[in-house]
Write a protein that holds these residues in place. Structure first.
Motif, short mmCIF file in Angstrom:
data_model
loop_
_atom_site.label_atom_id
_atom_site.label_comp_id
_atom_site.label_asym_id
_atom_site.label_seq_id
_atom_site.Cartn_x
_atom_site.Cartn_y
_atom_site.Cartn_z
N GLY A 146 0.16 68.06 26.87
CA GLY A 146 0.56 66.77 26.32
C GLY A 146 1.52 65.94 27.14
N LEU A 147 1.94 66.42 28.32
CA LEU A 147 2.83 65.61 29.15
C LEU A 147 2.18 64.27 29.47
N HIS A 148 3.02 63.26 29.61
CA HIS A 148 2.52 61.92 29.95
C HIS A 148 1.77 61.93 31.27
N ALA A 149 2.31 62.66 32.25
CA ALA A 149 1.69 62.70 33.58
C ALA A 149 2.24 63.91 34.33
N LEU A 150 1.64 64.20 35.46
CA LEU A 150 2.20 65.20 36.36
C LEU A 150 3.26 64.55 37.25
N ASN A 151 4.00 65.36 37.97
CA ASN A 151 5.01 64.90 38.92
C ASN A 151 6.13 64.08 38.28
#
Length: 261
Positions: free
Chosen positions: A73-78
């Motif tokens: 569920g993270l918004h994006a990687l990095n």
């Protein structure tokens, strides 16, 4: 002593980083590289890392590693920045596009806030550092400081100009700590020096409320040990003495982050 204990944990953590992470839910799979660490957060029993491939937590006592990616569920990687919120038992995670995630460690739910990302009057809305102060989430962005209310889940205030400097400059770090006159206040790390202002000021959006200290330039981190203020520059670490900033000789190079509790 906690600063040095945290540094030891960080060194230990680096020895356990694996170059790739594999996560799977049903038929969906995520292969992400977590070797490059962008930021670290100390949660006591765990150290959490924001990496180029997502977020992972390392248990100091058991060596267990917990991984969080876009599959969870993270918004994006990095992500660029991460901070641990002890009051809510949550992680706050910031991104290059200005999105801000709250990851609840118990429920494992992710809530993404896009208020900063929607500040289209600024070309660069990236988040570089996050600090927790009670119910206030202090967010250092490419255009200033944003104060996010963790109870109301909304932006409470933002400060985008400090003293005579141009508006919309990048804030590299910030903290809340007593000022030289003893009043509690905000401290801000800027490329052009350090700015500070009392929290009791009527309106910190007004640039003249902020005092500029430009004796040192390229300040990219700020912290404290007891009552002493420390800053990190591209050259070394410095402590605020009675008359000037005193070089500490930490390292012969850039001090990117100062961790304190």
């Amino acid at each position: 002593m906690r600063i040095f204990a945290f540094l030891k944990k960080c060194l230990l953590l680096l020895g356990f980083i694996t170059p790739h992470t594999f996560a799977q839910i049903g038929s969906w799979q995520a292969h992400t590289a977590m070797r490059q660490i962008n930021d670290l957060a100390d949660a006591g029993t765990e150290i959490w890392a924001a990496t180029q491939g997502g977020v992972f937590g390392y248990s100091v006592s058991t060596g267990e590693i917990r991984r969080i990616t876009t599959i969870e569920g993270l918004h994006a990687l990095n992500p660029n920045a991460i901070a641990y919120d002890d009051r809510r038992k949550a992680l706050w995670i910031g991104y290059e596009d200005g999105a801000l995630d709250r990851y609840d460690l118990s429920s494992k739910n992710v809530h993404t806030f896009r208020d900063i990302a929607r500040a289209t009057q600024f070309t660069d809305r990236s988040i570089g550092r996050i600090k927790i102060h009670g119910d206030s989430i202090l967010v250092a962005t490419a255009f200033g400081i944003v104060i996010f209310d963790a109870q109301k889940n909304e932006i409470r205030d933002s400060y985008t100009q400090f003293g005579s400097l141009s508006s919309g400059l990048r804030v590299y770090d910030m903290m809340i700590h007593p000022l030289p006159d003893g009043k509690n206040g905000f401290w801000v790390a800027l490329e052009r020096g350090v700015a500070y202002a009392p929290m009791s000021s009527a309106n910190l959006r007004e640039p003249f409320q902020w005092t500029l200290d430009q004796r040192l330039q390229n300040v990219n981190s700020i912290g404290k040990l007891g009552s002493t203020v420390f800053i990190g520059t591209k050259m070394d670490g410095y402590a605020l003495g009675a008359n000037d900033w005193e070089r500490q000789g930490f390292i012969s190079g850039e001090v990117r982050k100062i961790t304190y509790s």
